[in-house]
Each structure stands twice: as C-alpha cells, then as structure tokens.
Write an enzyme that holds these catalytic residues in place. Structure first.
Site, PDB file in Angstrom:
ATOM      1  N   SER A  37     -43.252  -4.158 -40.670  1.00  0.00           N
ATOM      2  CA  SER A  37     -44.416  -4.289 -41.553  1.00  0.00           C
ATOM      3  C   SER A  37     -45.491  -5.198 -40.987  1.00  0.00           C
ATOM      4  CB  SER A  37     -43.974  -4.807 -42.924  1.00  0.00           C
ATOM      5  OG  SER A  37     -43.303  -6.054 -42.809  1.00  0.00           O
ATOM      6  N   GLU A  53     -33.998  -8.066 -41.680  1.00  0.00           N
ATOM      7  CA  GLU A  53     -35.399  -8.479 -41.577  1.00  0.00           C
ATOM      8  C   GLU A  53     -35.955  -8.384 -40.153  1.00  0.00           C
ATOM      9  OE1 GLU A  53     -37.459  -8.992 -43.886  1.00  0.00           O
ATOM     10  OE2 GLU A  53     -36.173  -9.252 -45.635  1.00  0.00           O
ATOM     11  N   HIS A  65     -38.343  -2.020 -45.608  1.00  0.00           N
ATOM     12  CA  HIS A  65     -36.986  -1.970 -46.158  1.00  0.00           C
ATOM     13  C   HIS A  65     -36.537  -0.593 -46.640  1.00  0.00           C
ATOM     14  CE1 HIS A  65     -35.813  -6.124 -45.933  1.00  0.00           C
ATOM     15  NE2 HIS A  65     -36.898  -6.544 -46.574  1.00  0.00           N
ATOM     16  N   HIS A  76     -44.612  -4.517 -46.945  1.00  0.00           N
ATOM     17  CA  HIS A  76     -43.387  -5.001 -46.305  1.00  0.00           C
ATOM     18  C   HIS A  76     -42.174  -4.225 -46.803  1.00  0.00           C
ATOM     19  CE1 HIS A  76     -40.404  -7.947 -44.817  1.00  0.00           C
ATOM     20  NE2 HIS A  76     -39.817  -7.768 -45.985  1.00  0.00           N
TER      21      HIS A  76
END
Length: 300
Positions: A234, A215, A174, A169
C-alpha cells in the site's frame, strides 16, 4: 514490586498491556497527522469512527459507505501510482487474488461485497474497524476468521502517506491475500495463538512474526523476491525500498523473526523472505506446538 515489562519499538512497556490492551472509544489523531488542521476531514473521520465502531461491537457487519468525490479522487490517485509497482513487484498470488476480487481504480469497493466474496472462497469475512485496533483485539477477530478493515481514506494533502491503516492500506494490502487458502489458514492460527497466549512476551513474539509477514513480508516466486505484506503493497515508497540494496533481506527463521524489534515510524531496514505461504503456515503450526499454546487442532 515492579510489574514485569517488555521492550517494544525500543521502549520499555508494561507486559500486561500486550494481554489486555486498551480499546479507544473516541477518535484521536496522533500529533503531526496531516488531517489535524482540516475540520471537515476530522468531522468525516469522527462520523466514520462512530459508525464503524458501532457496527464492529454489535457484530452488524461492514456498513455501506457513500464515498465523496474527494475520497474517490484520492483512491484513484494512489491506485494509479501503485498499479505499475504491483505489476512489477507484487506476488503473483496477490495479483491473481486482486483480479478475482475485482478491485480496480475507478471506484472504492464496498467492504461488504468483498467480505461476501472472501467468505465463499476461504471462509474469511471482513469486520468493520473504526481505526487502528490493538494487536490482541485485532487477532481475536482473526481467530474467528474475521479480518478488521477500516473504511476511511487518508488525507488528500499527502495521498502517498498515511500514519495509520486506512482503506487503501487494508483493501489493496490485506484483503487480496485472504483469497489464498494457506494464507487464510496461517492467519487464523496466528489469531488463535495470540488469544491462547498467557504472557506479554508471547504476544510480543507473535506480533513481531505478524509484522514481518502479514505487514512487511517478502516471498520467493520463480527465482524472484516479490512483495506480499500489506505495509509494502500500500506504499509507493516502501515497495522499491524493500527490494533495494539498502535493505537486509534475510531467509525466514522463526526464532530470529521473533527476536527482531522494529520501528513502525520509518522504512524497514531488515526484512524476511519466505519460500511460500505453505512454508509459513507450517512454521506457525510448529511455533504453536513449541510454545505449548492451547490452540485447537488445525483442519487439513
């Protein structure tokens, strides 16, 4: 007198939990976590939790991790599934940054090496995270141009799913956008705003803004809606769902975003689209002024 409360995820909580969240000092996997019945996985997670927490609190930088063959297999498996989805639907800015960072499917990257590359490009650095970190604690690091990143892998029984942020993730979602200057700048402003907030309502508004951008953000590029949020990038399931007819995709309006609650435990039925990171950075600057938050002036 009852202390003030706010509503998050449809549940009433104490407002001061937003301003002073608890910081867990031991590993606690949530009920239903796929790794709960695997003693070896729990032991590995506990060891990495202790190591990364120690490095985070002592500001030692990301430790070098020797990943196991099974962890590398999970990384390769998920990467192979995500590559085609990224090529088709990810933001061009994201794809360019991932290539520049050299993140590939053959080996799990070391966070320390990615951090050094980011620092040279945008002045951002990566901070080791032992697991999920409360929003305001998380953004306290970002206010200082640090981005907390986990260094553990999800359980191998469900490689397509993780109930918490993990290495896949963070590294695939990110980290790459941090190479973009406007994105890095808007994140820093969000962090500064979160630390300057004086009420739980302000922190909650910023948390929702972060959720629907950092997000689960969508961006318009060359006439197409593309993905840039880490929660989307992700997940093999979230990317196609986010672009399907089952989702209400709305033009970004900051007031509407801050008023929109969400459920982190299911697919998102409402998402917001920005025209550019520069636009989003401007919106955050305007919000900081409007809320009257005592945030240092941004460098231009």
């Amino acid at each position: 007198m009852k202390p003030p409360t706010i509503v998050e995820y449809g549940v009433e909580i104490a407002a001061d939990l937003m301003l002073a969240p608890p910081d867990a000092d031991h590993l606690e996997l949530e009920p239903g976590h796929p790794g709960l019945g695997d003693a070896g996985y729990v032991q590995r997670r506990g060891d990495l939790f202790d190591l990364c927490r120690r490095h985070r609190l002592a500001r030692l930088g990301p430790p070098v991790i020797e990943y196991t063959a099974d962890e590398t297999r999970i990384w390769r498996d998920v990467m192979s599934r995500l590559d085609d989805l990224h090529a088709a639907h990810a933001s061009r800015i994201y794809l360019d940054a991932r290539r520049a960072l050299g993140i590939g499917r053959d080996a799990i990257p070391q966070i320390s090496a990615l951090s050094a590359r980011l620092e040279r490009e945008t002045g951002m650095r990566l901070v080791p995270a032992e697991g999920p970190i409360p929003f305001r604690t998380f953004y306290g690091y970002i206010a200082e141009r640090g981005f907390p990143v986990t260094q553990f892998l999800r359980h191998g029984s469900h490689p397509e799913f993780t109930p918490e942020p993990d290495m896949i993730h963070d590294c695939l979602g990110h980290v790459p956008p941090l190479m973009h200057h406007d994105y890095a700048a808007l994140l820093t402003r969000l962090g500064q705003a979160a630390m300057a907030a004086t009420t739980g309502e302000q922190v909650l508004a910023l948390k929702r803004l972060s959720w629907f951008s950092v997000e689960f953000g969508l961006i318009q590029e060359e006439g197409q809606t593309r993905v840039y949020g880490a929660g989307l990038l992700s997940s093999t399931g979230e990317i196609p769902f986010a672009l399907s007819d089952d989702v209400d995709r709305r033009r970004w309006k900051t007031d509407e975003v801050m008023a929109t609650d969400y459920d982190p435990c299911r697919m998102q039925s409402v998402l917001f689209v920005v025209p550019s990171f520069a636009f989003l950075r401007f919106e955050v600057e305007q919000l900081v002024e409007r809320l009257g938050l005592d945030v240092p002036h941004a460098a231009h």
